[in-house]
Scaffold this active site. Sequence first.
Site, short mmCIF file in Angstrom:
data_model
loop_
_atom_site.label_atom_id
_atom_site.label_comp_id
_atom_site.label_asym_id
_atom_site.label_seq_id
_atom_site.Cartn_x
_atom_site.Cartn_y
_atom_site.Cartn_z
N LYS A 203 0.89 -1.25 -0.05
CA LYS A 203 -0.02 -0.05 0.05
C LYS A 203 0.96 1.27 -0.04
CE LYS A 203 -1.84 2.53 3.22
NZ LYS A 203 -1.88 4.07 2.69
N GLY A 255 7.38 4.42 8.05
CA GLY A 255 6.61 5.60 8.56
C GLY A 255 7.02 6.12 9.91
N GLU A 277 10.64 0.58 9.77
CA GLU A 277 11.64 1.75 9.59
C GLU A 277 10.93 3.10 10.04
OE1 GLU A 277 14.93 1.30 9.28
OE2 GLU A 277 14.38 -0.08 7.14
N CYS A 311 13.66 10.37 6.89
CA CYS A 311 13.78 9.86 8.19
C CYS A 311 14.91 9.93 8.74
CB CYS A 311 13.11 8.40 8.17
SG CYS A 311 13.79 7.40 7.19
N GLU A 408 10.48 14.81 16.13
CA GLU A 408 10.86 14.72 14.41
C GLU A 408 9.83 15.71 13.71
OE1 GLU A 408 9.85 11.11 12.24
OE2 GLU A 408 11.51 11.43 11.25
#
Lengths: 498, 293
Positions: A203, A255, A277, A311, A408
């Site tokens: 997806k 994500g 991850e 990321c 983040e």
Amino acid sequence: MYTNRLITLQLIKMAKKTNKNTWELAPAPESSGHIDLKKQYELFIDGRWVAPKKKKYFATTNPANEKKIANIAYADESDVDLAVAAARKAFDGVWSKIAPSERAKYIYRIARIMQERSRELAVIETMDGGKPIRESRDVDVPLAANHFFYNAGWADKLEYAFPTKRAEPLGVAGQIIPWNFPLLMAAWKIAPALAAGNTVVLKPAETTSLTALKLAEIIEEAGLPPGVVNIVTGHGDTGAAIVNHPDVNKVAFTGSTGVGKIIQNAIAGTNKKATLELGGKSANIIFADAPIDQAVEGIVNGIFFNQGHVCCAGSRLFVQESVAELVIKKLKDRIGTLIVGDPMDKNTDIGAINSKEQLGIINKYIKIGNEEGAEMYQPSCNVPSKGYFCPPTLFTNVAQSSRIVQEEIFGPVLAIQTFRTIDEVIQKANNTPYGLAAGVWTDKGSRIFNLTTKLRAGVIWANTYNKFDPTSPFGGYKESGFGREGGLHGLSAYVKLV
Amino acid sequence: MKRLVIQKTYKIYIGGKFPRTESGRYYKLESNDGSAIANVCLGSRKDVRNSVVAARKAVGGWSGKTAFNRSQILYRIAEMMEGRSEQFIEELIAQGFPKSRAREEVKESIDRVVYYAGWCDKYVQVLGSVNPVASSHFNFSVHEPMGVVGVVPQENSPLLALVSLLMPCIAGGNTAVVLASEKYPLSAITLAEVINSSDVPGGVVNIITGKLTELLKPLSSHMDVNGIVGSGLDEENKMLIQKESVANLKRVFIYNQDWQNEEGKGLYYIADLQEVKTTWHPIENIGGASSSY
């Protein structure tokens, strides 16, 4: 990424200072005339394009101009059910049965067709996601093809990868990918899964479905047996349906750490294997003896590459006190030359923020930074009036406890701290729940090895930053997730050793 | 007159010391015939937390030792176990183990420690890689310890399961908080005494006796524990560990193993408790005038 143009841009800047008639780079837009996009995209299940059962669709837009590009099918549980069933059938019937060398050949084919269609893929990636065409063209698309090319060869060599054990595929892999590197993440996920003999339900993120659907076309073109790869588009609930599906053997997710935890919780008590991850707040550390100009390029590349939607972005900068003033001055000068604007323009350095929602999050953190008393610097730049844009942003005078240091942001926002001793910077760099990456800039080899040993992060870039390669394992320590992607170590996430 | 034997007080092992549980509680350990063997510490969640603090403190020193040195220290554990093997066997028998099984359990456990002693300075070589990236960089991946690991061996194999989980953990430079078998706790405590006299720095191994129902949750939910490794756990406990581990994304490995075979040992038990770190560095100017070798 930016090095080649540095000198030109500095000349331009000098010219700007000396000459009232400022001259700028002429627009150099990539054309999208050769792109063939449908008005509406269906789901790719069992080798066919099928409409979602509930006939629901959502729009995907170009974040650089807010124009709608196409309608995308919104898969629900029943569609995911079909996709998993197709993947199971393909796993049992074909993919786990055919000779590994044949598997390899299919994957090589995908790589080749991606290379042939690379320009198309790059343009669509930029239109749908907002990243500069230069990055889609030079980084995302070639790397994505390379991941297929690299992993293909593993299919019939797995016995060399895991001494004394036989590597068997896990079965059906459910894969959920983010919007920052849409095609590249699809490649990171699909290529090793297929090489190891698994079948896939993938997806893409809801704001960037198009290149994954183009990849489905390529997979069709490559003649893969139906059901080996299924692409289901949709929102978070579509992803949840994949994670929770009882017939999925492996969940691979890239994500946020928040969603990663939801997934780990959802699969607790099942036998599903997971690779997560997740987020990061990576430290980029500049020592006084570093080659300063190169380091400044590394800082820029670390945080402004892909609008900071990375990321492993070097979002926390640590500069040794004795050179802090110089580095910050050079950094300010340098970001003054960055071109923020039309992602389709080949001169653009910072493209569009991926979505309105993400722009809101970035702006929220910029506000928090200001409220926390940090000192903000943004160069003056002409940001387009339509679309979602954010200028490169620096914060100095931040504390270790500042939210813009701890959390983040996933945007072009850099928090700058200083340090005196090595012990101090190691402690500060490691003082985060994350542990994805870090950068070290110094001329001293022994110091590099000292730091690369002590920094608790999965990837350490020494005198470089944001480099990726199919042979190089990528993944985090601590709350940046677990498992690796890429290289020999990335394969182990898709096999069981018996 | 018959000499009165000195009975041993079995205590827990935290940070290289043998304290009683901070809770002051105990449970009675009885032999098959119902006679009392010992009052065993009924460890508490505070003991778990103290152990994690001790284990965290020990990570730097233990992972910083040379691999060769760790290898020698593990070998020393085996030497000490061998010297105490009769005690291990007697304790197992006292707790109700059949004689032959007790002997097997101890023998296999000692051999397993030696097996992992040999891995300490080899696994990095076998598992690591130099990665041929398509750019002018030198790129290599090495395995590094995860940090603090919770070790939860199954009830019915109080020494072999413990050793089979603990040794790959510490061979790889991690430190451990071990929950001893509730039913057969003596072997774990005697192992603690062995470890304490084998040059293993304090805090590298911490062992708590008590009830899994009380200790498993504080261990699994602790924010400073990086991973949990276990074996032979029922579905309920497996679920508990996995759910509680979410808070800080612990790596969880629960094996279906009785450890009494060749499959009960191997490189991959070490690899599971490692992180892979990849380092990049530019290579100067490939293809320069001096490169024609």
